[in-house]
Write an enzyme that holds these catalytic residues in place. Structure first.
Site, PDB file in Angstrom:
ATOM      1  N   HIS A   1       0.826  -1.216   0.000  1.00 33.56           N
ATOM      2  CA  HIS A   1       0.000   0.000   0.000  1.00 33.56           C
ATOM      3  C   HIS A   1       0.859   1.264   0.000  1.00 33.56           C
ATOM      4  O   HIS A   1       2.045   1.243   0.325  1.00 33.56           O
ATOM      5  CB  HIS A   1      -0.934   0.005   1.213  1.00 33.56           C
TER       6      HIS A   1
ATOM      7  N   GLU B   1      -2.360  -7.366   7.115  1.00 34.81           N
ATOM      8  CA  GLU B   1      -1.121  -7.293   7.889  1.00 34.81           C
ATOM      9  C   GLU B   1      -1.234  -8.175   9.126  1.00 34.81           C
ATOM     10  O   GLU B   1      -2.343  -8.587   9.511  1.00 34.81           O
ATOM     11  CB  GLU B   1      -0.885  -5.816   8.299  1.00 34.81           C
TER      12      GLU B   1
END
Length: 223
Positions: free
Chosen positions: A23, A95
C-alpha cells in the site's frame, strides 16, 4: 485502455503469476507507528504513489484483483484500478495483527510491555502479542491464502494489494528464509514485486520502484 503484455510469461500447470503491491504511504509509516489491523488513511504522497502504480500497470491483463480489506490497502487498490474495476477484498491478505502494540510508537510499545516488545522486535516466531497474532501464525495464513488464490487462478496473472508484513512472509516462503532472521531485502511503499506461486515458486522481480517519482519509505522492522 490499450492492452499491454505481461512482463513475465504466464506459468503453465497449476501455478499463478502474482503482482504484489504494498500500500501507499500513511502518516503512521512516516512516524514508524505500529499499524497492524488498525485503519489508517494514505497521505498525499501515498495517493500519488498509488496513481504512479496505476500508470505503471495500465493495460496489463490481470485476471483478477484482490486487496487486503483494511482501509489503506483498499484505498491504494481503488486508486490503482479506478472506481469501477472489479476488486475483491480478502481478509487473508491483512497485515499481522500486532495486538496491544497496535497504534503505538516503538518506544511506547517498549514501555508498555518491555519483555513482550523485546520478543516482538527480535522476530520470535512464537510470540503472540496479547490480542494479536504470532509471526508464525501470520506466515502460515499468508501461505494458505496465496495457495488458495493460486488454485483459483491457475495459469493467470493476478494483482494483490497488500502490506509489508505480507510481502516479508511471501519472500520467506519462496526462498525458505527463517522467520527469525532480520530482514535484509526492501519492501517500499507501492513497490512492485512479481512472484510465481504454486508447485514452483520463484521471485521474478522484487520491490521495483522505477515508476515512483521519489524514493519510497521502507520502515518495517518486526512485523
Amino acid at each position: 485502455r490499450m492492452k499491454r503484455t505481461l512482463p513475465f510469461p504466464l506459468p503453465d500447470g497449476d501455478d499463478a503469476l502474482f503482482c504484489l503491491v504494498r500500500h501507499g504511504e500513511t502518516d503512521w509509516n512516516r512516524d514508524k507507528r505500529i499499524q497492524g489491523h488498525l485503519d489508517v488513511p494514505l497521505t498525499d504522497t501515498g495517493r500519488r504513489q498509488a496513481l504512479a502504480v496505476r500508470r505503471a500497470l495500465a493495460g496489463i491483463p490481470f485476471a483478477a484483483h484482490y486487496a487486503s480489506d483494511l482501509a489503506r490497502t483498499l484505498e491504494t487498490a481503488r486508486l490503482i484500478l479506478g472506481e469501477d474495476a472489479p476488486l475483491q477484498p480478502h481478509p487473508g491478505l491483512r497485515e499481522r495483527h500486532c495486538g496491544h502494540f497496535q497504534g503505538l510508537l516503538p518506544e511506547e510499545a517498549e514501555r508498555l510491555d518491555p519483555q513482550g516488545y523485546a520478543r516482538y522486535a527480535s522476530r520470535d516466531p512464537h510470540y503472540r502479542p496479547p490480542g494479536g497474532e504470532a509471526l508464525l501464525e501470520t506466515f502460515t495464513r499468508i501461505g494458505r491464502t496465496l495457495d488458495e488464490l493460486a488454485r483459483a487462478h491457475r495459469g493467470e496473472a493476478v494483482l494483490l494489494v497488500t502490506h509489508g508484513g505480507v510481502l516479508d512472509a511471501v519472500r520467506r516462503h519462496v526462498e525458505g528464509l527463517p522467520l527469525e532472521r532480520k530482514r535484509d531485502f526492501p519492501i517500499p511503499n507501492c513497490g512492485l514485486s512479481w512472484v510465481r506461486w504454486g508447485q514452483q515458486r520463484a521471485i521474478l522481480a522484487w520491490a521495483e520502484t522505477s515508476h515512483l517519482e521519489a524514493p519510497a519509505r521502507d520502515e518495517i522492522a518486526a512485523m
